[in-house]
Write an enzyme that holds these catalytic residues in place. Structure first.
Site, PDB file in Angstrom:
ATOM      1  N   ASN A   1       1.463  -0.786   2.209  1.00 13.81           N
ATOM      2  CA  ASN A   1       0.592  -0.911   1.030  1.00 13.81           C
ATOM      3  C   ASN A   1       1.373  -1.728   0.004  1.00 13.81           C
ATOM      4  O   ASN A   1       2.280  -1.209  -0.639  1.00 13.81           O
ATOM      5  CB  ASN A   1       0.267   0.492   0.512  1.00 13.81           C
ATOM      6  N   TRP A   2       1.014  -3.002  -0.107  1.00 18.38           N
ATOM      7  CA  TRP A   2       1.800  -3.888  -0.980  1.00 18.38           C
ATOM      8  C   TRP A   2       1.526  -3.641  -2.464  1.00 18.38           C
ATOM      9  O   TRP A   2       2.209  -4.196  -3.320  1.00 18.38           O
ATOM     10  CB  TRP A   2       1.508  -5.358  -0.639  1.00 18.38           C
ATOM     11  N   LYS A   3       0.478  -2.866  -2.758  1.00 17.22           N
ATOM     12  CA  LYS A   3       0.086  -2.609  -4.157  1.00 17.22           C
ATOM     13  C   LYS A   3      -0.077  -3.941  -4.894  1.00 17.22           C
ATOM     14  O   LYS A   3      -0.429  -4.936  -4.266  1.00 17.22           O
ATOM     15  CB  LYS A   3       1.083  -1.652  -4.827  1.00 17.22           C
TER      16      LYS A   3
ATOM     17  N   HIS B   1      -6.256   6.332  -2.838  1.00 15.08           N
ATOM     18  CA  HIS B   1      -4.815   6.340  -3.133  1.00 15.08           C
ATOM     19  C   HIS B   1      -4.589   7.076  -4.457  1.00 15.08           C
ATOM     20  O   HIS B   1      -5.409   6.991  -5.374  1.00 15.08           O
ATOM     21  CB  HIS B   1      -4.273   4.911  -3.210  1.00 15.08           C
TER      22      HIS B   1
ATOM     23  N   GLU C   1      -2.864   6.447  -6.904  1.00 14.87           N
ATOM     24  CA  GLU C   1      -2.893   5.592  -8.105  1.00 14.87           C
ATOM     25  C   GLU C   1      -4.335   5.332  -8.539  1.00 14.87           C
ATOM     26  O   GLU C   1      -4.623   5.222  -9.731  1.00 14.87           O
ATOM     27  CB  GLU C   1      -2.100   4.299  -7.845  1.00 14.87           C
TER      28      GLU C   1
ATOM     29  N   GLU D   1       0.122  11.948   1.105  1.00 15.25           N
ATOM     30  CA  GLU D   1       1.098  11.361   0.193  1.00 15.25           C
ATOM     31  C   GLU D   1       1.295  12.289  -1.003  1.00 15.25           C
ATOM     32  O   GLU D   1       0.492  12.265  -1.938  1.00 15.25           O
ATOM     33  CB  GLU D   1       0.607   9.996  -0.300  1.00 15.25           C
TER      34      GLU D   1
ATOM     35  N   GLY E   1       6.993   6.294  -4.819  1.00 17.01           N
ATOM     36  CA  GLY E   1       7.718   5.362  -5.666  1.00 17.01           C
ATOM     37  C   GLY E   1       8.832   6.014  -6.467  1.00 17.01           C
ATOM     38  O   GLY E   1       9.401   5.404  -7.365  1.00 17.01           O
TER      39      GLY E   1
ATOM     40  N   SER F   1       8.028   7.261  -0.476  1.00 22.43           N
ATOM     41  CA  SER F   1       9.447   6.915  -0.369  1.00 22.43           C
ATOM     42  C   SER F   1       9.975   6.908   1.067  1.00 22.43           C
ATOM     43  O   SER F   1      11.121   7.306   1.312  1.00 22.43           O
ATOM     44  CB  SER F   1      10.290   7.813  -1.276  1.00 22.43           C
TER      45      SER F   1
ATOM     46  N   GLY G   1       4.902   2.012   0.731  1.00 18.17           N
ATOM     47  CA  GLY G   1       4.759   1.182  -0.459  1.00 18.17           C
ATOM     48  C   GLY G   1       5.941   0.239  -0.608  1.00 18.17           C
ATOM     49  O   GLY G   1       6.050  -0.778   0.073  1.00 18.17           O
ATOM     50  N   GLY G   2       6.860   0.591  -1.495  1.00 18.45           N
ATOM     51  CA  GLY G   2       7.995  -0.274  -1.843  1.00 18.45           C
ATOM     52  C   GLY G   2       8.707  -0.882  -0.646  1.00 18.45           C
ATOM     53  O   GLY G   2       9.023  -2.089  -0.639  1.00 18.45           O
TER      54      GLY G   2
HETATM   55  P1  PGA Z   1       6.217   4.329  -1.771  1.00 17.71           P
HETATM   56  O1  PGA Z   1       4.602   4.315  -1.885  1.00 17.71           O
HETATM   57  O2  PGA Z   1       6.537   4.116  -0.319  1.00 17.71           O
HETATM   58  O3  PGA Z   1       6.662   3.178  -2.643  1.00 17.71           O
HETATM   59  O4  PGA Z   1       6.666   5.642  -2.261  1.00 17.71           O
HETATM   60  C1  PGA Z   1       3.788   4.899  -0.908  1.00 17.71           C
HETATM   61  C2  PGA Z   1       2.339   4.682  -1.268  1.00 17.71           C
HETATM   62  O5  PGA Z   1       1.998   4.768  -2.448  1.00 17.71           O
HETATM   63  O6  PGA Z   1       1.478   4.433  -0.381  1.00 17.71           O
END
Ligand code: PGA
Length: 252
Positions: free
Chosen positions: A9-11, A95, A97, A167, A173, A212, A233-234
């Site tokens: 997930n590149w956000k 998600h 967010e 999640e 993050g 993470s 994500g990251g």
């Molecule tokens: P993260 O994000 O790996 O940066 O913690 C995961 C996500 O939000 O899908």
């Protein structure tokens, strides 16, 4: 046997140039990814480009969100048919967010889940509790409620053609990964909950862990019996790190 899936997930990250570099790196390393299916979820505006770059590879493409509507006067929205046309196979819905920053409810998320299915996309349904909810001991209640909204609208069978991503919001993050056992406990709860309604669906559905995940913890996490890969994500923004996670299921 469920095939593991590792989805990036590149956000809201990247540029045309950085995506060229990332995709070139991923393409190069894919031969070493033996077990997991792999997908990336770029920002909407780069989906066509990434789908083009992914052609002829085993890298799937997904969106980070989807409209609950099909077409019409919905300024700023992107519909399922559009996502399908530009090459998506998956759509992330719910998600944390979206839920926390943009106030998207369980019911709204369920409608997005329905839209993804209606237009031939595999929904990746994100569920997970906030830190205060974990501390209050209501993780299962929260995750159960998020799942129920989808089951009520679409029926249990729909989850058999979807992916669930657990999640924990406190792990996204933050560098604070859930321990493999903490993740496994919630994954097992999700599978057991689904099994009370349909054992076949429960056995089949891929449940990803997100929060993470890194190359250094992926093998241990994905080694847990009810973890079927990850939503990353990251660590999905650098080819080497993401590939290390994609290779983790080779060993489990
Ligand atoms: P993260 O994000 O790996 O940066 O913690 C995961 C996500 O939000 O899908």
């Amino acid at each position: 046997m469920r095939q593991p899936l590792v989805a990036g997930n590149w956000k809201m990250n990247g540029s045309a140039a950085s995506i060229d570099t990332l995709m070139a790196g991923l393409k190069q390393g894919m031969a070493e990814v033996k077990t997991a299916a792999v997908a990336v979820c770029p920002p909407f505006v780069y989906i066509s480009k990434v789908a083009e770059l992914a052609k002829g590879t085993k890298i799937g493409v997904g969106s980070q969100d989807i409209s609950d509507q099909e077409s019409g006067a919905f300024t700023g929205e992107v519909s399922g048919p559009m996502l399908k046309e530009v090459g998506c196979q998956y759509a992330i819905v719910g998600h944390s967010e979206r839920r926390a920053i943009y106030g998207e409810s369980d019911a709204f998320t369920a409608r997005k889940f329905a839209a993804a299915r209606k237009f031939g996309l595999i929904p990746i349904l994100c569920v997970g509790e906030l830190l205060e909810e974990r501390e209050q001991g209501i993780t299962e209640q929260v995750v159960g409620r998020q799942l129920d909204a989808v089951i009520e609208l679409e029926g249990i069978a729909a989850l058999g053609q979807a992916v669930i991503a657990y999640e924990p919001v406190w792990a996204i993050g933050t560098g604070k990964t859930a321990s493999p056992q903490q993740a496994q406990d919630v994954h097992a709860f999700i599978r057991a909950k689904l099994a009370t309604l349909d054992k076949g669906v429960a056995d089949k559905v891929q449940i990803l862990y997100g929060g993470s995940v890194k190359g250094s913890n992926a093998v241990e996490l994905f080694g847990m019996p009810d973890l079927d890969g990850g939503l990353i994500g990251g660590a999905s923004l650098t080819a080497d790190e993401f590939l290390a996670i994609c290779r983790a299921p080779n060993q489990s």
